[in-house]
Write an enzyme that holds these catalytic residues in place. Structure first.
Site, short mmCIF file in Angstrom:
data_model
loop_
_atom_site.label_atom_id
_atom_site.label_comp_id
_atom_site.label_asym_id
_atom_site.label_seq_id
_atom_site.Cartn_x
_atom_site.Cartn_y
_atom_site.Cartn_z
N ASN A 11 -12.29 -4.32 9.12
CA ASN A 11 -13.17 -4.31 7.95
C ASN A 11 -13.47 -5.74 7.53
O ASN A 11 -12.61 -6.61 7.66
CB ASN A 11 -12.48 -3.66 6.73
CG ASN A 11 -12.29 -2.17 6.90
OD1 ASN A 11 -13.08 -1.51 7.56
ND2 ASN A 11 -11.23 -1.65 6.30
N ASP A 13 -13.84 -7.69 4.22
CA ASP A 13 -13.50 -7.47 2.80
C ASP A 13 -14.34 -8.38 1.91
O ASP A 13 -14.38 -9.60 2.13
CB ASP A 13 -12.02 -7.83 2.54
CG ASP A 13 -11.06 -6.95 3.33
OD1 ASP A 13 -11.49 -5.90 3.85
OD2 ASP A 13 -9.87 -7.31 3.39
N ALA A 42 -6.38 -4.65 12.08
CA ALA A 42 -6.61 -6.05 12.49
C ALA A 42 -5.50 -6.95 11.96
O ALA A 42 -5.06 -7.88 12.65
CB ALA A 42 -7.97 -6.52 12.01
N ASN A 43 -5.05 -6.69 10.73
CA ASN A 43 -3.94 -7.49 10.19
C ASN A 43 -2.68 -7.30 11.04
O ASN A 43 -1.97 -8.25 11.34
CB ASN A 43 -3.63 -7.09 8.75
CG ASN A 43 -4.79 -7.35 7.80
OD1 ASN A 43 -5.73 -8.06 8.14
ND2 ASN A 43 -4.73 -6.77 6.62
N GLY A 226 13.14 -4.30 -0.54
CA GLY A 226 13.56 -4.41 0.87
C GLY A 226 13.07 -3.26 1.71
O GLY A 226 11.97 -2.74 1.49
N ASP A 247 1.57 -13.67 -3.51
CA ASP A 247 0.52 -12.70 -3.17
C ASP A 247 1.08 -11.77 -2.08
O ASP A 247 1.32 -12.21 -0.96
CB ASP A 247 -0.72 -13.45 -2.66
CG ASP A 247 -1.86 -12.51 -2.24
OD1 ASP A 247 -1.71 -11.29 -2.42
OD2 ASP A 247 -2.88 -13.00 -1.74
N GLY A 252 3.02 -5.41 4.06
CA GLY A 252 3.38 -4.29 4.93
C GLY A 252 2.89 -4.51 6.36
O GLY A 252 3.61 -4.21 7.33
N ASP A 253 1.68 -5.03 6.50
CA ASP A 253 1.13 -5.26 7.84
C ASP A 253 1.96 -6.32 8.58
O ASP A 253 2.21 -6.21 9.77
CB ASP A 253 -0.33 -5.70 7.75
CG ASP A 253 -1.23 -4.61 7.16
OD1 ASP A 253 -0.88 -3.43 7.33
OD2 ASP A 253 -2.25 -4.94 6.54
P1 ATP Z 1 0.57 -4.17 1.50
O1 ATP Z 1 -0.15 -2.86 1.26
O2 ATP Z 1 0.30 -5.22 0.44
O3 ATP Z 1 0.39 -4.70 2.89
P2 ATP Z 1 2.89 -2.55 1.44
O4 ATP Z 1 2.86 -1.84 0.11
O5 ATP Z 1 2.47 -1.77 2.63
O6 ATP Z 1 2.12 -3.92 1.36
P3 ATP Z 1 5.56 -3.41 0.75
O7 ATP Z 1 6.53 -2.30 0.79
O8 ATP Z 1 5.06 -3.84 -0.59
O9 ATP Z 1 4.36 -3.07 1.74
O10 ATP Z 1 6.17 -4.70 1.46
C1 ATP Z 1 6.49 -4.71 2.84
C2 ATP Z 1 7.68 -5.61 3.07
O11 ATP Z 1 7.33 -6.94 2.67
C3 ATP Z 1 8.90 -5.28 2.22
O12 ATP Z 1 9.66 -4.24 2.80
C4 ATP Z 1 9.62 -6.62 2.25
O13 ATP Z 1 10.25 -6.80 3.51
C5 ATP Z 1 8.45 -7.61 2.16
N1 ATP Z 1 8.17 -7.97 0.75
C6 ATP Z 1 7.28 -7.39 -0.07
N2 ATP Z 1 7.31 -7.97 -1.30
C7 ATP Z 1 8.25 -8.94 -1.23
C8 ATP Z 1 8.76 -9.91 -2.17
N3 ATP Z 1 8.33 -9.95 -3.42
N4 ATP Z 1 9.74 -10.75 -1.73
C9 ATP Z 1 10.21 -10.70 -0.46
N5 ATP Z 1 9.75 -9.83 0.46
C10 ATP Z 1 8.79 -8.95 0.09
#
Ligand code: ATP
Length: 311
Positions: A11, A13, A42-43, A226, A247, A252-253
């Protein structure tokens, strides 16, 4: 050499910055417009690639200026775009309106991502035998992911599914998914939990019903808390690294990138629980670097950056 195939949603953005998100019928004046390359697939692809793993990208963009621009961007990053086709639909777009408090509204046009079809699939079919791991999210057609995962399982490949953005039809993929990686809100949707603060106990209680449907491992990412890894026999919580997050876009990606980059080295038909935990610990370290930078793809670290930081 080990290889990962990524079913790659692509995408462009557009982030529009405003003082407030407009109500229905309201017009607001924006202060900025930022264009970025995105799409969960892509990410994830770039996350894995920057960690030094050989990847095959399978996806689709439009036969339009944005599609050309995206292909050039990926080629500039060292990605082979042979299996990213171009179709008559528009390149996938995401429109994000962000207010001063950082709250947002997002509207996605799947465009070409949603039109990956049988011809595209036939072009990549033979390549499935050449890879060790296949990764998908839900921004590409679920029927295409389902066919690729089922071929992959017949060939003893490892399949990793990020059920995002959540769609109830993800369930059809579970029988051919080895490792399922939802975040907290996707886990809540998957289990029909009331929308509340998710606890580790909730996940431990509900994970058997998900693991029963096929996956060998369930890894729930829990943001700044975590990651919880479960299998039918075992469970392990890995605390997030204590870093100054600015940020969390693409956290997650990038976690998936880190996880997959380690799983690919196991060379087993199915990694052991300890191998999955080790890979999730690495994903945790990678994501902790990502959250310290602004942006999505710009914040995905290289292997050198990860090893230098966590030496
Ligand atoms: P996004 O949609 O923004 O890609 P997500 O909601 O899919 O993220 P999260 O569960 O928020 O994924 O975060 C994925 C992983 O990133 C967490 O399991 C952790 O390992 C790491 N992480 C996220 N936020 C933090 C933070 N504030 N400090 C350290 N690690 C973080």
């Amino acid at each position: 050499m080990s290889k990962v195939m990524v079913l790659t949603s692509l995408n462009v953005d557009y982030t529009i910055k405003t003082t407030k998100i407009p109500e229905i019928g309201e017009t607001v004046v924006a202060s900025d417009l930022i264009e970025n390359f995105g799409g969960k697939g892509a990410n994830q692809l770039l996350g894995i690639h920057r960690l030094g793993v050989d990847t095959i990208a399978f996806g689709k963009v439009g036969k339009d200026a944005l599609g050309e621009k995206y292909l050039h961007h990926l080629q500039g990053q060292g990605i082979n775009t042979t299996y990213i086709s171009q179709g008559p639909e528009k390149t996938g777009l995401a429109f994000i309106v962000v207010d001063e408090a950082g709250q947002n509204n997002i509207c996605i046009l799947p465009g070409a991502n949603g039109s990956i079809d049988q011809t595209d699939l036939d072009n990549i079919r033979d390549k499935i035998a050449d890879v060790d791991i296949i990764v998908s999210q839900l921004e590409v057609p679920i029927a295409i992911t389902n066919t690729i995962f089922s071929i992959a399982k017949k060939l003893n490949k490892i399949t990793v599914l990020n059920p995002a953005p959540f769609k109830a039809s993800y369930k059809m993929l579970l029988k051919n998914t080895d490792i399922l990686v939802p975040n907290e809100s996707e886990f809540i949707s998957m289990t029909n939990l009331p929308n509340k603060q998710l606890s580790q106990e909730d996940i431990l209680q509900l994970s058997p019903q998900i693991l029963n449907e096929g996956p060998s491992y369930l890894i729930v990412t829990m943001g700044g808390a975590g990651v919880l890894v479960t299998s039918p026999e075992d469970q392990r919580f890995i605390s997030a690294k204590k870093v100054a997050a600015i940020d969390t876009t693409a956290a997650g990606d990038s976690f998936i990138g880190g996880l997959v980059s380690q799983l690919v080295t196991t060379k087993e038909a199915m990694p052991t629980f300890e191998q999955v935990v080790h890979a999730a610990e690495f994903g945790n370290k990678v994501a902790a670097l990502t959250v310290q930078k602004n942006g999505a793809q710009d914040s995905l670290p290289t292997l050198k950056e990860v090893t230098n930081y966590w030496l």
